[in-house]
Design a protein around this motif. Structure first.
Motif, short mmCIF file in Angstrom:
data_model
loop_
_atom_site.label_atom_id
_atom_site.label_comp_id
_atom_site.label_asym_id
_atom_site.label_seq_id
_atom_site.Cartn_x
_atom_site.Cartn_y
_atom_site.Cartn_z
N UNK A 155 0.76 -1.28 -0.29
CA UNK A 155 -0.11 -0.09 0.16
C UNK A 155 0.91 1.15 0.32
N UNK A 156 0.33 2.36 -0.05
CA UNK A 156 1.32 3.64 -0.32
C UNK A 156 1.30 4.57 1.05
N UNK A 157 0.44 4.44 2.00
CA UNK A 157 0.99 4.41 3.66
C UNK A 157 1.17 3.47 4.72
N UNK A 158 2.57 3.04 4.32
CA UNK A 158 3.39 2.59 5.68
C UNK A 158 3.29 2.67 7.03
N UNK A 159 2.69 2.19 7.71
CA UNK A 159 2.61 2.12 9.25
C UNK A 159 4.31 2.67 9.46
N UNK A 160 4.47 2.66 10.79
CA UNK A 160 5.44 2.68 12.19
C UNK A 160 5.74 1.18 12.46
N UNK A 161 6.97 0.67 12.19
CA UNK A 161 6.82 -0.58 12.47
C UNK A 161 7.45 -0.30 14.11
N UNK A 162 7.05 -0.68 15.39
CA UNK A 162 6.99 -0.89 16.63
C UNK A 162 7.27 -2.59 16.89
N UNK A 163 8.20 -2.12 16.76
CA UNK A 163 9.42 -4.22 16.82
C UNK A 163 10.16 -4.18 18.40
N UNK A 164 9.29 -4.88 19.42
CA UNK A 164 9.63 -5.31 20.48
C UNK A 164 10.47 -7.08 20.70
N UNK A 165 11.67 -6.65 20.33
CA UNK A 165 12.16 -8.28 20.50
C UNK A 165 11.74 -9.29 21.99
N UNK A 166 11.61 -10.29 22.31
CA UNK A 166 10.87 -11.12 23.18
C UNK A 166 12.85 -10.74 24.77
N UNK A 167 13.88 -11.23 24.05
CA UNK A 167 14.78 -11.14 24.92
C UNK A 167 15.60 -10.35 24.81
N UNK A 168 16.34 -9.03 25.83
CA UNK A 168 16.80 -8.46 25.76
C UNK A 168 18.04 -8.29 25.40
N UNK A 169 19.40 -9.06 25.65
CA UNK A 169 20.27 -9.04 24.87
C UNK A 169 20.09 -9.35 23.27
N UNK A 170 19.24 -8.87 22.58
CA UNK A 170 18.74 -9.25 21.40
C UNK A 170 18.77 -7.75 20.77
N UNK A 171 18.57 -6.71 21.58
CA UNK A 171 18.52 -5.54 21.59
C UNK A 171 18.88 -5.22 20.17
N UNK A 172 20.51 -5.20 20.71
CA UNK A 172 21.49 -4.63 19.39
C UNK A 172 21.66 -4.80 18.75
N UNK A 173 21.24 -6.19 18.29
CA UNK A 173 21.28 -7.01 16.96
C UNK A 173 20.79 -6.67 16.34
N UNK A 174 18.94 -6.87 16.99
CA UNK A 174 17.71 -6.23 16.04
C UNK A 174 17.48 -5.03 15.96
N UNK A 175 18.53 -3.75 16.46
CA UNK A 175 18.68 -2.41 15.72
C UNK A 175 19.67 -2.67 14.81
N UNK A 176 20.20 -3.54 14.93
CA UNK A 176 21.70 -2.92 13.72
C UNK A 176 20.66 -3.79 12.58
N UNK A 177 19.84 -4.72 13.17
CA UNK A 177 19.38 -5.40 10.85
C UNK A 177 17.99 -5.14 10.70
N UNK A 178 17.39 -4.11 11.92
CA UNK A 178 16.68 -2.53 11.40
C UNK A 178 17.58 -1.56 10.34
N UNK A 179 18.34 -1.58 11.16
CA UNK A 179 18.95 -0.59 9.74
C UNK A 179 19.40 -0.89 9.00
#
Length: 424
Positions: free
Chosen positions: A257-281
Motif C-alpha cells: 500500500x501507499x501509507x506504510x505505518x510505523x513498525x514498533x518492533x519489540x524483541x522478546x529477549x533483551x540481549x538481542x536489542x542491539x542485534x535487532x537494531x542493527x538488523x533494521x538499519x
C-alpha cells in the motif's frame, strides 16, 4: 531408576551449566549474579516466614503470576511470599512488580539435584509451593512431596505436541505429575491431556493471563507515544523471537500500500536489542530506540520507520501505542506468545500459524473477532494493511478484543478456591 539416571546426568553436566552461566553473561550480566542460589545457598536471604512459594521461571510466567500473587498476599496476610525464577529477566520483572513490597522475597531456584532441592526447602520451609504453567522438574517435584510440602501446578498447560512427547515415558510421567497435590489446568483440553497421562487430581481453573490488568501508567504512556506518531498508523511486532525479525523486516519493506505505518518492533529477549537494531538499519530503515525517548517530554514527532522497543516491563505501553499487533513466536514453530495482553488494552491481534502454546486462547480470540491468523510474513503485512485501511473493521476488532479479554476473567478466584482447602 529413571530419576537416578536423570540425577546422575545432572551431576555430570553441572560444571557445564555453570560455564553456560558465564557464557550467557557476556550479553546479560545477570547470569553470573546470585550463582550461590542456584546451588541452594541462601544464607544472605531472610528465612523468616511463614512462606508461600511461587515459582515463575521467566518473564511471561512472572507477569501471569501477578494477579495470583496479589490475591495470595491479600488472602493470607500472615504469610510472606517467596518468588523464585530461573532467568535474570524473570527476576528483573519480579523486582519491577514487587521490589518495594517487604512481604515478597526473590531468589533463584536451585538446579534440579535432590540435595540442592532439599537444601532450598529446608532453608525456607514453605507451607505450600505453586509452580507456574509448565516448569516441571522431576527431583523438585519428588523431593517436595517427600518433604511434605503441598505442591500445585498452577495455570498448567499441556499442548498436544507436549502430550505426545510426555506420553512416551508412560507410567513415569504419570508418577511425576501425581506427585503434585493438584494440577490446575488452563482449559478443558489441557485437563483432558493430563488425565490421559494418568494424572488423578486435575481441575480446570482457567488462564490467569486474562486476569492481568494493564497498568494505568503504562497505558497512559502508550497513549502519549501513540500521539507522537501523528497521523501514521502503528503496527507492533511484539515479543519477536530469533529468526522472525528478518522475515518481518523484509515483508515490511514490501508494504502492500501507499501509507506504510510505523513498525514498533519489540524483541522478546533483551540481549538481542542491539542485534535487532542493527538488523533494521542494515535493511535500510531509519530506527529510533525507545531507550532514547523521554515519553513524557516528547518535543518532536517520531518519523522513524522502525521504533525499537528496547525496554523491559513496558508491554502495556507498547500495545496501547499500537493500532494492531503481531504476536511473536508464531511465524516460526515456537508456539507463540501471549496475545491476551494486547487484547486487554483493545489492540487487535495477528498471529502466525504456530500457536500451540496458546492454542485455546488463539482460537477463542479468532472466534471472537479479536484476532486473525496469517500464514507467513507477507500475509501478515497484507492483513495488517487491509485492517488498518478499513476504519470500521479496525474499530470492530478493537471492541471485540476488549470483550474477549473481559469474558474470560476469573481464573484467579477459581485458583484460590482450589488452593483453599490445603492452604487453610
Amino acid at each position: 531408576m529413571l530419576r537416578f539416571v536423570y540425577s546422575l546426568l545432572w551431576l555430570l553436566i553441572l560444571p557445564l551449566a555453570l560455564l553456560r552461566l558465564v557464557w550467557r553473561s557476556r550479553k546479560e550480566s545477570g547470569y553470573i549474579q546470585h550463582v550461590g542460589e542456584r546451588l541452594g545457598r541462601y544464607g544472605d536471604l531472610s528465612a523468616a516466614g511463614p512462606w508461600l512459594w511461587v515459582h515463575a521461571v521467566s518473564v511471561g510466567e512472572t507477569r501471569a503470576a501477578q494477579p495470583l500473587i496479589d490475591a495470595l498476599l491479600a488472602a493470607y496476610p500472615r504469610h510472606r511470599l517467596l518468588l523464585t525464577h530461573m532467568t535474570p529477566t524473570g527476576r528483573q520483572t519480579g523486582a519491577q512488580l514487587y521490589g518495594a513490597n517487604p512481604r515478597v522475597q526473590q531468589c533463584y531456584l536451585p538446579y534440579d539435584l535432590p540435595w540442592l532441592v532439599r537444601r532450598f526447602l529446608a532453608y525456607f520451609q514453605p507451607d505450600a509451593g505453586l509452580i507456574m504453567e509448565t516448569e516441571v522438574w522431576p527431583n523438585l517435584v519428588h523431593v517436595t512431596r517427600r518433604m511434605g510440602v503441598p505442591l500445585f501446578l498452577v495455570n498448567a498447560r499441556l499442548s498436544p505436541r507436549s502430550y505426545r512427547r510426555t506420553a512416551r515415558f508412560g507410567g513415569a510421567a504419570a508418577a511425576l505429575y501425581n506427585d503434585f497435590t493438584m494440577v490446575l489446568a488452563q482449559t478443558a483440553g489441557d485437563a483432558e491431556r493430563y488425565r490421559a497421562l494418568g494424572v488423578k487430581s486435575v481441575q480446570v481453573t482457567g488462564n490467569l493471563k486474562f486476569d492481568m490488568q494493564p497498568p494505568e501508567a503504562g497505558v497512559a504512556r502508550g497513549q502519549l507515544l501513540r500521539q507522537a506518531f501523528g497521523n501514521r498508523h502503528v503496527l507492533a511486532a511484539a515479543s519477536t523471537r530469533e529468526g522472525e525479525e528478518p522475515l518481518i523486516l523484509e515483508a515490511f519493506s514490501r508494504w502492500p500500500g501507499t501509507d506504510r505505518p510505523a513498525l514498533l518492533l519489540v524483541p522478546r529477549h533483551p540481549q538481542r536489542f542491539d542485534e535487532v537494531a542493527a538488523m533494521a538499519t542494515r535493511a535500510g530503515f531509519s530506527v529510533q530506540r525507545r531507550s532514547a525517548l523521554d515519553i513524557e517530554q516528547l518535543s518532536a514527532p517520531i518519523t522513524a520507520d522502525v521504533v525499537l522497543g528496547d525496554s523491559m516491563g513496558e508491554m502495556a505501553m507498547y500495545y496501547a501505542a499500537s493500532d494492531i499487533a503481531y504476536i511473536g513466536g508464531s511465524l516460526i514453530p515456537l508456539g507463540g506468545q501471549n496475545l491476551i495482553e494486547a487484547c486487554a488494552v483493545g489492540t487487535p491481534v495477528l498471529m502466525g500459524p504456530h500457536t500451540f502454546n496458546f492454542a485455546q486462547a488463539t482460537e477463542d480470540a479468532i472466534a471472537a473477532g479479536a484476532c486473525q491468523r496469517v500464514a507467513d510474513a507477507d500475509e501478515l503485512m497484507v492483513a495488517a494493511a487491509a485492517i488498518l485501511g478499513d476504519a470500521t473493521r479496525l474499530a470492530d476488532m478493537r471492541e471485540h478484543a476488549l470483550t474477549f479479554a473481559g469474558l474470560h476473567r476469573g481464573a484467579t478466584a477459581r485458583t484460590l478456591g482450589a488452593l483453599a482447602p490445603v492452604l487453610r
